[in-house]
Design an enzyme around this catalytic site. Structure first.
Site, PDB file in Angstrom:
ATOM      1  N   TYR A   1      13.053 -62.334 -35.078  1.00 42.39           N
ATOM      2  CA  TYR A   1      12.781 -60.938 -35.436  1.00 42.39           C
ATOM      3  C   TYR A   1      11.352 -60.542 -35.101  1.00 42.39           C
ATOM      4  CZ  TYR A   1      13.406 -56.763 -38.420  1.00 42.39           C
ATOM      5  OH  TYR A   1      13.520 -55.486 -38.900  1.00 42.39           O
TER       6      TYR A   1
ATOM      7  N   ASP B   1      14.341 -71.672 -48.091  1.00 40.20           N
ATOM      8  CA  ASP B   1      14.180 -70.509 -47.212  1.00 40.20           C
ATOM      9  C   ASP B   1      14.425 -69.228 -48.008  1.00 40.20           C
ATOM     10  OD1 ASP B   1      14.240 -68.604 -45.210  1.00 40.20           O
ATOM     11  OD2 ASP B   1      15.583 -69.733 -43.892  1.00 40.20           O
TER      12      ASP B   1
ATOM     13  N   SER C   1      16.692 -68.002 -36.565  1.00 33.84           N
ATOM     14  CA  SER C   1      16.560 -66.787 -37.358  1.00 33.84           C
ATOM     15  C   SER C   1      17.362 -65.663 -36.698  1.00 33.84           C
ATOM     16  CB  SER C   1      15.090 -66.439 -37.548  1.00 33.84           C
ATOM     17  OG  SER C   1      14.923 -65.443 -38.529  1.00 33.84           O
ATOM     18  N   GLN C   2      16.731 -64.556 -36.295  1.00 31.91           N
ATOM     19  CA  GLN C   2      17.481 -63.518 -35.591  1.00 31.91           C
ATOM     20  C   GLN C   2      18.157 -64.095 -34.347  1.00 31.91           C
ATOM     21  OE1 GLN C   2      16.264 -59.135 -34.458  1.00 31.91           O
ATOM     22  NE2 GLN C   2      15.522 -60.507 -32.863  1.00 31.91           N
TER      23      GLN C   2
ATOM     24  N   HIS D   1      11.621 -71.224 -44.080  1.00 29.86           N
ATOM     25  CA  HIS D   1      12.257 -70.625 -42.910  1.00 29.86           C
ATOM     26  C   HIS D   1      11.895 -71.332 -41.605  1.00 29.86           C
ATOM     27  CE1 HIS D   1      14.649 -67.602 -41.046  1.00 29.86           C
ATOM     28  NE2 HIS D   1      13.652 -67.076 -40.345  1.00 29.86           N
TER      29      HIS D   1
END
Length: 326
Positions: free
Chosen positions: A91, A274, A188-189, A303
């Site tokens: 992100y 996370d 993540s994204q 994360h």
């Protein structure tokens, strides 16, 4: 500290999916529209001054035929087409500079790094791809999750996920790539995008999704006020009576729903501390994954997950998926 359920409960967590009745029709129409534009992938030599890696500056047609940037990194000393890895970025990041992405070409793969349209303004890596949304959208909180949240046809992630699907077509069009051996990966994204593409394409060799974002939005927005999921809560704090509209729109872009349609082998990771992508949101997608899947659990990490320490597992996974010696 652990931020979600204990691991034994996470291993049993299988929430009822929030899946629109027209999910498949929506994405069929979206991708049919996209294929109306030639992929027009252009691979321009880029002098990175690297002795062992060749770099190409890539542009291809994404959503709406709009240009999307990428890098293609190749082992300089190769003999014939190579298996390819398509990487999606986290992100607010972008393709950055090629020196940041040397692992996969060093391992002997063609490596395409896709830019994130309109992102790269506050992450570690920069983007060079504009987000052009001619249809516009209504009010939104800062960030990308609520851009177009009133209508899935106008939502930002409709465009980005379409770009991600088209990135596979772009890399397959390279003469340096074995088009029958392509995998997708990201964290993540980027992990959420990898799951989405795996659910929308039947021609992938593997998917790797590290601490994936874009999953189980209702729960995510209710149990963490960190990271992008907090954008949903902020928007709904003002739009008090529009919760179901918002969650209904986001369900078209939910990794839980894409996972149910994915069949290639997949490797997930999750971190129990996370507070950006809570573990239950990752397990919700993992448990619904329709193909063979494994998950690595990092109990004492946030994360960052396994970070580079997890690379040997992923290198071994791709070697297996591509029929190479692990």
């Amino acid at each position: 500290m652990l931020v979600d359920m204990p691991l034994d409960r996470l291993r049993e967590y299988r929430p009822e999916p929030e899946e629109p009745a027209d999910f498949d029709a929506f994405w069929k129409q979206t991708l049919d529209d996209a294929t109306g534009y030639p992929i027009d992938a252009r691979f321009t030599p880029y002098n990175a001054r690297l002795a062992t890696v060749e770099v190409q500056d890539v542009t291809f047609s994404g959503w709406g035929g709009q240009p999307v940037k990428a890098w293609l990194l190749l082992p300089r000393h190769r003999t014939g087409p190579l298996p390819a890895v398509v990487q999606y970025i986290g992100y607010n990041g972008g393709r950055g500079i090629p020196y940041e992405w040397l692992t996969w070409s060093a391992a002997g793969y063609a490596h395409l790094i896709m830019d994130n349209r309109g992102q790269g303004g506050g992450g570690k890596t920069v983007s060079e791809t504009a987000d052009i949304a001619p249809e516009g959208h209504g009010s939104s909180s800062p960030g990308f999750l609520t851009r177009g949240i009133e209508d899935p046809a106008k939502h930002y992630y409709r465009r980005l996920i379409t770009d991600a699907v088209r990135a596979v077509d772009a890399v397959k069009s390279s003469p340096d790539v074995d088009s029958d051996r392509v995998a997708v990966l990201g964290g993540s994204q980027g992990g959420g995008l990898a799951i989405a593409v795996a659910g929308l394409r039947a021609d992938l060799s593997a998917a790797i999704a590290d601490v994936p974002f874009l999953s189980h939005y209702r729960r995510a927005s209710q149990i963490t006020d960190n990271g992008p999921y907090a954008e949903i809560a902020r928007w709904l704090k003002g739009h008090r009576f529009e919760t179901e509209t918002a969650i209904g729109t986001l369900s078209y872009f939910d990794a839980v729903n894409f996972a149910a349609r994915a069949t290639c082998p997949a490797w997930f990771s999750v971190a129990l501390m996370d507070n950006i992508c809570p573990p239950s949101t990752v397990f919700a997608a993992y448990h619904r994954y329709a193909g063979p899947a494994e998950i690595e659990v990092f109990t004492y990490n946030g994360h960052e997950g396994g970070a580079e320490y997890d690379l040997p597992r992923k290198l071994s996974a791709l070697a297996s998926a591509f029929g190479r010696d692990a």
